[in-house]
Design a protein around this motif. Structure first.
Motif, PDB file in Angstrom:
ATOM      1  N   MET A 260      27.408   9.049  67.702  1.00  0.00           N
ATOM      2  CA  MET A 260      26.938   8.222  66.592  1.00  0.00           C
ATOM      3  C   MET A 260      27.988   8.081  65.491  1.00  0.00           C
ATOM      4  O   MET A 260      27.724   7.477  64.446  1.00  0.00           O
ATOM      5  CB  MET A 260      25.670   8.844  65.990  1.00  0.00           C
ATOM      6  CG  MET A 260      24.508   8.954  66.962  1.00  0.00           C
ATOM      7  SD  MET A 260      23.653   7.398  67.186  1.00  0.00           S
ATOM      8  CE  MET A 260      22.690   7.340  65.691  1.00  0.00           C
ATOM      9  N   ILE A 261      29.200   8.653  65.722  1.00  0.00           N
ATOM     10  CA  ILE A 261      30.216   8.723  64.671  1.00  0.00           C
ATOM     11  C   ILE A 261      31.578   8.424  65.277  1.00  0.00           C
ATOM     12  O   ILE A 261      31.836   8.754  66.435  1.00  0.00           O
ATOM     13  CB  ILE A 261      30.227  10.127  64.025  1.00  0.00           C
ATOM     14  CG1 ILE A 261      28.855  10.460  63.427  1.00  0.00           C
ATOM     15  CG2 ILE A 261      31.287  10.239  62.939  1.00  0.00           C
ATOM     16  CD1 ILE A 261      28.718  11.880  62.933  1.00  0.00           C
ATOM     17  N   ASN A 262      32.463   7.808  64.495  1.00  0.00           N
ATOM     18  CA  ASN A 262      33.826   7.564  64.947  1.00  0.00           C
ATOM     19  C   ASN A 262      34.624   8.869  65.018  1.00  0.00           C
ATOM     20  O   ASN A 262      34.348   9.815  64.282  1.00  0.00           O
ATOM     21  CB  ASN A 262      34.543   6.592  64.002  1.00  0.00           C
ATOM     22  CG  ASN A 262      33.950   5.201  64.042  1.00  0.00           C
ATOM     23  OD1 ASN A 262      32.882   4.983  64.610  1.00  0.00           O
ATOM     24  ND2 ASN A 262      34.629   4.265  63.432  1.00  0.00           N
ATOM     25  N   HIS A 263      35.651   8.869  65.886  1.00  0.00           N
ATOM     26  CA  HIS A 263      36.478  10.066  66.052  1.00  0.00           C
ATOM     27  C   HIS A 263      37.963   9.689  66.073  1.00  0.00           C
ATOM     28  O   HIS A 263      38.408   8.999  66.999  1.00  0.00           O
ATOM     29  CB  HIS A 263      36.119  10.790  67.351  1.00  0.00           C
ATOM     30  CG  HIS A 263      34.706  11.262  67.406  1.00  0.00           C
ATOM     31  ND1 HIS A 263      34.267  12.396  66.762  1.00  0.00           N
ATOM     32  CD2 HIS A 263      33.609  10.727  68.008  1.00  0.00           C
ATOM     33  CE1 HIS A 263      32.968  12.542  66.970  1.00  0.00           C
ATOM     34  NE2 HIS A 263      32.547  11.546  67.725  1.00  0.00           N
ATOM     35  N   PRO A 264      38.748  10.121  65.071  1.00  0.00           N
ATOM     36  CA  PRO A 264      40.195   9.900  65.105  1.00  0.00           C
ATOM     37  C   PRO A 264      40.868  10.940  66.008  1.00  0.00           C
ATOM     38  O   PRO A 264      40.972  12.112  65.652  1.00  0.00           O
ATOM     39  CB  PRO A 264      40.610  10.078  63.639  1.00  0.00           C
ATOM     40  CG  PRO A 264      39.560  10.978  63.053  1.00  0.00           C
ATOM     41  CD  PRO A 264      38.287  10.721  63.807  1.00  0.00           C
ATOM     42  N   ILE A 265      41.284  10.526  67.187  1.00  0.00           N
ATOM     43  CA  ILE A 265      41.899  11.440  68.154  1.00  0.00           C
ATOM     44  C   ILE A 265      43.394  11.546  67.861  1.00  0.00           C
ATOM     45  O   ILE A 265      44.104  10.539  67.817  1.00  0.00           O
ATOM     46  CB  ILE A 265      41.646  10.961  69.594  1.00  0.00           C
ATOM     47  CG1 ILE A 265      40.137  10.897  69.871  1.00  0.00           C
ATOM     48  CG2 ILE A 265      42.334  11.892  70.587  1.00  0.00           C
ATOM     49  CD1 ILE A 265      39.405  12.221  69.686  1.00  0.00           C
ATOM     50  N   HIS A 266      43.838  12.764  67.657  1.00  0.00           N
ATOM     51  CA  HIS A 266      45.200  13.042  67.203  1.00  0.00           C
ATOM     52  C   HIS A 266      45.918  13.912  68.231  1.00  0.00           C
ATOM     53  O   HIS A 266      45.352  14.887  68.740  1.00  0.00           O
ATOM     54  CB  HIS A 266      45.138  13.777  65.858  1.00  0.00           C
ATOM     55  CG  HIS A 266      46.458  14.217  65.323  1.00  0.00           C
ATOM     56  ND1 HIS A 266      47.514  13.353  65.119  1.00  0.00           N
ATOM     57  CD2 HIS A 266      46.895  15.451  64.931  1.00  0.00           C
ATOM     58  CE1 HIS A 266      48.535  14.028  64.611  1.00  0.00           C
ATOM     59  NE2 HIS A 266      48.196  15.301  64.503  1.00  0.00           N
ATOM     60  N   ILE A 267      47.163  13.549  68.546  1.00  0.00           N
ATOM     61  CA  ILE A 267      47.994  14.312  69.477  1.00  0.00           C
ATOM     62  C   ILE A 267      49.214  14.820  68.726  1.00  0.00           C
ATOM     63  O   ILE A 267      49.908  14.047  68.048  1.00  0.00           O
ATOM     64  CB  ILE A 267      48.427  13.454  70.686  1.00  0.00           C
ATOM     65  CG1 ILE A 267      47.197  12.924  71.425  1.00  0.00           C
ATOM     66  CG2 ILE A 267      49.300  14.280  71.634  1.00  0.00           C
ATOM     67  CD1 ILE A 267      47.542  12.001  72.595  1.00  0.00           C
ATOM     68  N   HIS A 268      49.502  16.106  68.842  1.00  0.00           N
ATOM     69  CA  HIS A 268      50.658  16.704  68.182  1.00  0.00           C
ATOM     70  C   HIS A 268      51.928  16.508  69.020  1.00  0.00           C
ATOM     71  O   HIS A 268      51.874  16.457  70.245  1.00  0.00           O
ATOM     72  CB  HIS A 268      50.431  18.204  68.000  1.00  0.00           C
ATOM     73  CG  HIS A 268      49.374  18.556  67.003  1.00  0.00           C
ATOM     74  ND1 HIS A 268      49.377  19.737  66.284  1.00  0.00           N
ATOM     75  CD2 HIS A 268      48.252  17.889  66.595  1.00  0.00           C
ATOM     76  CE1 HIS A 268      48.317  19.787  65.491  1.00  0.00           C
ATOM     77  NE2 HIS A 268      47.611  18.680  65.676  1.00  0.00           N
ATOM     78  N   GLY A 269      53.044  16.419  68.349  1.00  0.00           N
ATOM     79  CA  GLY A 269      54.339  16.493  69.011  1.00  0.00           C
ATOM     80  C   GLY A 269      54.827  15.243  69.696  1.00  0.00           C
ATOM     81  O   GLY A 269      55.964  15.208  70.176  1.00  0.00           O
TER      82      GLY A 269
END
Length: 462
Positions: A260-269
């Motif tokens: 029900m909510i947006n998700h900012p998917i973040h990848i390191h490196g």
């Protein structure tokens, strides 16, 4: 699960919309899967060739060929999903799991999917993002009759365009999706495509959210935004498998969002490009370098990059509460509050009372606090340098130069070259000898962070 047994048939009654006579023959035997481990890619035994995906903590549904048509059998049913060791949740899913198995086909394939309903109420299946006949779109009461409990319907259409899709009910959605009914669908290109690169590793997972009261086992289906369990493919850190790749691999990660909510998917490196959505491949002129991408509700996103930096790189949702476990929302902010003298007086009345949060919440990562059965700590996980203080939507991208092509096994913790780890220095700038961290070792068969299983009963926020 023996996938070779899939090609056996089973006589079952079919209640269906108008379909060809061949689809009314004996149904393919349904295949189920109980393991929560990431299954190896399913190399196609017949039909058009393609490079298969790897479903994080999941698997791909086998099919049988019937007069040139790929036939699958989905079973909608109650399931028990182990979200972490010792934490099991009553869900609804497909073929023994939530999310259901990934369906992989090739552009141009004629596809026939039998759906058997073993739920206590009616259901349908919507093939999210697909171009298909209106009567196969799966909207109960609008484009088709609902599938009653105990009945089997059949869907039949041609996979017309390559891309990243998903499937889910369009019947009593509030309950059925809140209970975990969803699955991934990948349509591979039938030939070289100008906008779809060949990759060495192709991972996919669905973002999930649940509201499970600590000590209970069934999600609260009326929750709208205040969820307490955040997952990749219905697993929470550190029980989410790592993405293990070889240095120099071209990697594709496909993520879909049915929360029900947006998700900012973040990848390191690493920097990546968004190369596709559920609408299709992104034109090259519309791509740009990024390290985080917001996956909105009902969307799919494909991220691609060259894994050229060795190490154990975090991959997670960048909303801070989404990398936590349950029971954190009712904890008051006590930072800076002086407990001197107060804590001892309270302990005389409440012997188990402990000061928590006056200096921040980091100490919770190593606390051995009693918590209710069948839940997980708010912050957990142990790495080679101590407590990870994470949970929920968090895992690792493990890049190694000696990871063999096609090898998806966890290589263990990264061995940092000398002088490449952040370290303490004195006021003069001279290095200080490293202190022992007292970390718990990882499990012998995995390089993943360890998790403490819940034990005992008690309040997590007192």
């Amino acid at each position: 699960m023996n996938r070779r047994n899939f090609f056996a048939g089973a006589a079952t009654a079919v209640a269906a919309t108008t379909v060809s006579r061949v689809s009314m023959a004996a149904l393919p035997e349904p295949v189920t899967q109980a393991s929560t481990a990431t299954a190896p890619p399913l190399v196609p035994p017949n039909g058009r060739p393609y490079n298969p995906v790897v479903t994080l903590n999941g698997w791909t549904l086998p099919w049988r060929m019937n007069a040139g048509v790929k036939e699958f059998h989905l079973v909608a049913e109650p399931v028990v999903r182990e979200m972490a060791p010792g934490f099991k949740v009553n869900m609804w899913g497909y073929n023994g799991q939530s999310p259901g198995p990934t369906i992989e086909v090739v552009e141009g394939d004629r596809v026939r999917i039998f759906v058997t309903n073993k739920l206590p109420e009616h259901t349908t299946v919507h093939w999210h993002g697909q171009r298909l006949p209106n009567g196969m779109d799966g909207v109960g009461g609008i484009t088709q009759p609902h599938i009653p409990p105990g009945k089997t319907f059949v869907y039949e259409f041609t996979a017309r365009r390559p891309g990243t899709f998903m499937y889910h009910p369009h019947a009593d959605e509030m309950v059925q999706m809140a209970m975990g009914m969803m699955g991934f669908w990948v349509t591979h290109p039938k030939a070289e495509h100008p906008l779809i690169e060949k990759v060495d590793r192709d991972f996919c997972f669905l973002l999930g959210s649940f509201d499970v009261e600590p000590g209970s086992a069934t999600p609260k289906v009326n929750t709208m935004t205040d969820f307490n369990i955040w997952s990749f493919n219905s697993r929470v850190f550190p029980a989410i498998d790592t993405l293990n790749v070889r240095r120099g691999d071209r990697v594709r990660i496909r993520a879909g969002n049915l929360t029900m909510i947006n998700h900012p998917i973040h990848i390191h490196g690493h920097e990546f490009e968004v190369t596709g959505t559920d609408g299709g491949p992104v034109p090259r002129t519309a791509r740009w370098p990024e390290v985080s991408v917001d996956v909105a509700v009902g969307q799919m996103r494909q991220m691609e990059f060259i894994a050229d930096e060795e190490g154990d790189w975090a991959l997670h949702c960048h909303k801070a509460h989404h990398t936590m476990g349950p029971m954190g929302h009712d904890v008051p902010t006590m930072i800076g509050v002086d407990h001197k003298g107060v804590a001892e007086k309270i302990k005389k009345l409440v012997p188990d009372y402990m000061v928590m949060g006056d200096k921040g919440m980091a100490d919770m990562g190593e606390m051995e606090m009693p918590i209710p059965e069948n839940t997980v700590p708010m912050m957990t996980g142990t790495g080679p340098f101590g407590s990870a203080e994470m949970g929920g939507m968090f895992t690792l991208l493990k890049v190694r130069r000696d990871q063999k092509p096609g090898d998806y096994r966890d290589p263990g913790w990264f061995k940092h070259p000398a002088g490449t780890v952040a370290r303490e220095v004195s006021a003069s700038g001279a290095p200080v000898a490293p202190r022992k961290t007292g970390t718990a070792p990882a499990s012998p068969d995995s390089g993943s962070a360890t998790v403490r299983k819940p034990s005992g009963h008690g309040a997590h926020n007192h």
